[in-house]
Design an enzyme around this catalytic site. Structure first.
Site, short mmCIF file in Angstrom:
data_model
loop_
_atom_site.label_atom_id
_atom_site.label_comp_id
_atom_site.label_asym_id
_atom_site.label_seq_id
_atom_site.Cartn_x
_atom_site.Cartn_y
_atom_site.Cartn_z
N SER A 114 -1.42 -16.26 3.60
CA SER A 114 -2.02 -15.16 4.35
C SER A 114 -3.47 -14.87 3.94
O SER A 114 -4.31 -14.61 4.80
CB SER A 114 -1.17 -13.90 4.16
OG SER A 114 -1.03 -13.59 2.79
N LYS A 159 2.05 -24.06 -3.00
CA LYS A 159 1.57 -22.82 -2.39
C LYS A 159 0.75 -22.04 -3.39
O LYS A 159 1.18 -21.91 -4.54
CB LYS A 159 2.81 -22.02 -1.96
CG LYS A 159 2.53 -20.69 -1.39
CD LYS A 159 3.82 -20.02 -1.02
CE LYS A 159 3.49 -18.62 -0.60
NZ LYS A 159 4.64 -17.77 -0.56
N TYR A 170 -0.56 -19.99 9.45
CA TYR A 170 -0.75 -18.97 10.50
C TYR A 170 -1.73 -19.45 11.55
O TYR A 170 -1.90 -18.81 12.58
CB TYR A 170 -1.25 -17.67 9.84
CG TYR A 170 -0.32 -17.19 8.75
CD1 TYR A 170 0.89 -16.58 9.07
CD2 TYR A 170 -0.62 -17.39 7.40
CE1 TYR A 170 1.77 -16.17 8.07
CE2 TYR A 170 0.25 -16.98 6.40
CZ TYR A 170 1.44 -16.38 6.74
OH TYR A 170 2.31 -15.98 5.75
N LYS A 193 3.93 -10.87 -10.44
CA LYS A 193 5.05 -11.82 -10.43
C LYS A 193 4.83 -12.96 -11.44
O LYS A 193 5.38 -14.05 -11.30
CB LYS A 193 5.24 -12.37 -9.01
CG LYS A 193 5.58 -11.27 -7.99
CD LYS A 193 5.98 -11.85 -6.63
CE LYS A 193 6.41 -10.74 -5.66
NZ LYS A 193 6.84 -11.27 -4.34
N ARG A 245 1.99 -9.37 1.88
CA ARG A 245 2.71 -8.21 1.32
C ARG A 245 2.44 -6.97 2.15
O ARG A 245 3.29 -6.09 2.24
CB ARG A 245 2.34 -8.03 -0.16
CG ARG A 245 2.87 -9.20 -1.00
CD ARG A 245 2.37 -9.15 -2.44
NE ARG A 245 2.79 -10.35 -3.16
CZ ARG A 245 2.35 -10.66 -4.38
NH1 ARG A 245 1.50 -9.86 -5.00
NH2 ARG A 245 2.76 -11.75 -4.98
N LYS A 275 4.91 -22.80 -6.80
CA LYS A 275 4.38 -21.58 -6.20
C LYS A 275 3.66 -20.79 -7.28
O LYS A 275 4.26 -20.40 -8.29
CB LYS A 275 5.50 -20.76 -5.58
CG LYS A 275 5.01 -19.44 -5.01
CD LYS A 275 6.10 -18.71 -4.24
CE LYS A 275 5.59 -17.37 -3.74
NZ LYS A 275 6.61 -16.66 -2.96
N GLU A 295 8.19 -28.53 -12.32
CA GLU A 295 8.95 -27.67 -11.40
C GLU A 295 9.45 -28.48 -10.19
O GLU A 295 10.58 -28.33 -9.74
CB GLU A 295 8.07 -26.53 -10.87
CG GLU A 295 7.84 -25.39 -11.83
CD GLU A 295 9.03 -24.42 -11.90
OE1 GLU A 295 10.06 -24.66 -11.24
OE2 GLU A 295 8.92 -23.43 -12.61
#
Ligand code: PBG
Length: 329
Positions: A280, A254, A319, A223, A206, A196, A239
């Protein structure tokens, strides 16, 4: 010309093109993200995600029935916590009767066969908008992992089939797997957000959950100390391999479109199912360009989703799931 090979021949009709097509999307490919809020009769459009809504649990019942009837068989739940419930430790995330936990039960009561996945991260519950706990201005890995494992267990108790840790803390998959095993939730799966990236494509999400990081001055504004640097490939593989070793049943890359090279690289080295999250911001870009008449909405979404499959995804969180199914069935 006397050509030995005429590659156009196999493209000469739709019948032939469809016969030789290598990759396509089906309803079996999708995980549908759902946003839930408190209240009744709420179907609240998200400003930066036109055509996408936050649902109160009563309205959610109709929505999941509709998804099931369309052949969509998996949902990924995100709960919007009310402001007064947010704190640094994510206390509300562990509430066995919290919105997320009730959403799981609601969906399982309404459509028992629907596969229910839950987001595991503290950001919607954190007064700082971070996925973990802040200590001395930093996101504290080990303290966060302990809470995330407890959070995942409450989701399993509520009836979730899969928990989906999206927090990017080190060691969280092992901690969650251990916690689930000890509590005898041996069949509860883990879909790990393994690769990610610290991406600016999460903006509309968000907005949807009011969960932007860095509120006040006591926590980082982004982040980047836990989500990955978008300049890296090897780190994504590392990872992912670690998450599988720690017990992840499925892994995830992602965002989607900018990271299809990563999907391809990972698909060459792992054998577990790979999910891609078309996020998004990717949704918002297509909607905005289509609204302006600059892109053909339907054609572009089918092209993007097919590209995600072609790169090596076995599942797509998107979505556009309902839009896509309407177009292909
Ligand atoms: C929370 C989480 C995020 C997304 C999924 N889970 C946001 C973030 O990490 O800041 C983003 C999804 C999207 O943009 O559609 N950990």
């Amino acid at each position: 010309m006397h050509l030995l090979r005429r590659n156009r021949r196999l493209r000469s009709s739709e019948a032939l093109r469809s016969l030789v097509r290598e990759h396509w999307i089906t309803p079996n490919d999708f995980i549908v993200p759902v946003f839930v809020v408190e209240g009744t009769q709420v179907k609240d459009e998200i400003a930066s995600m036109p055509g996408y809504y936050r649902y109160s649990l009563d309205v959610l019942k109709q929505e999941v029935r509709e998804l099931w009837s369309m052949g969509l068989k998996a949902v990924l739940i995100f709960a919007k916590a009310e402001d007064h419930l947010k704190d640094n430790k994510g206390t509300e995330a562990l509430n066995p009767d919290g919105l997320m936990q009730r959403a799981v039960k609601t969906i399982k009561d309404t459509v028992p066969d629907m596969l229910v996945m839950t987001d595991v991260a503290l950001d919607p519950y954190s007064s700082y908008g971070h996925d973990g706990i802040i200590t001395n201005g930093q996101v504290d890995n080990d303290q966060s992992v302990a809470v995330l494992a407890e959070m995942a267990l409450t989701h399993a108790v509520a009836g979730a089939d899969f928990v989906a840790p999206s927090d990017m803390m080190d060691g969280r998959i092992k901690a969650i797997r251990d916690t689930l095993e000890e509590a005898n939730f041996k069949d509860t799966g883990i879909m790990s957000y393994s690769a990610k990236y610290a991406s600016s494509f999460y903006g509309p999400f968000r907005d949807a959950l009011d969960s932007a990081p860095g509120a006040g001055n006591e926590s980082p504004k982004d982040k980047k100390t836990y989500q990955m640097d978008f300049g890296n490939t090897n780190e994504a593989i590392e990872e992912t391999l670690v998450d599988i070793e720690e017990g992840a049943d499925m892994v995830m890359v992602k965002p989607g479109l900018c990271y299809l090279d990563i999907v391809k690289s990972i698909s060459e080295v792992v054998t577990v199912p790979i999910a891609v999250y078309q996020v998004s911001g990717e949704y918002a870009m297509v909607k905005a360009a289509a609204e302006k008449g600059w892109l053909d909405h339907d054609a572009v979404l089918l092209e993007q989703l097919t590209a995600i499959k072609r790169a090596g995804a076995s599942l797509i969180a998107s979505y556009f799931a309902k839009d896509a199914i309407r177009l292909i069935t």
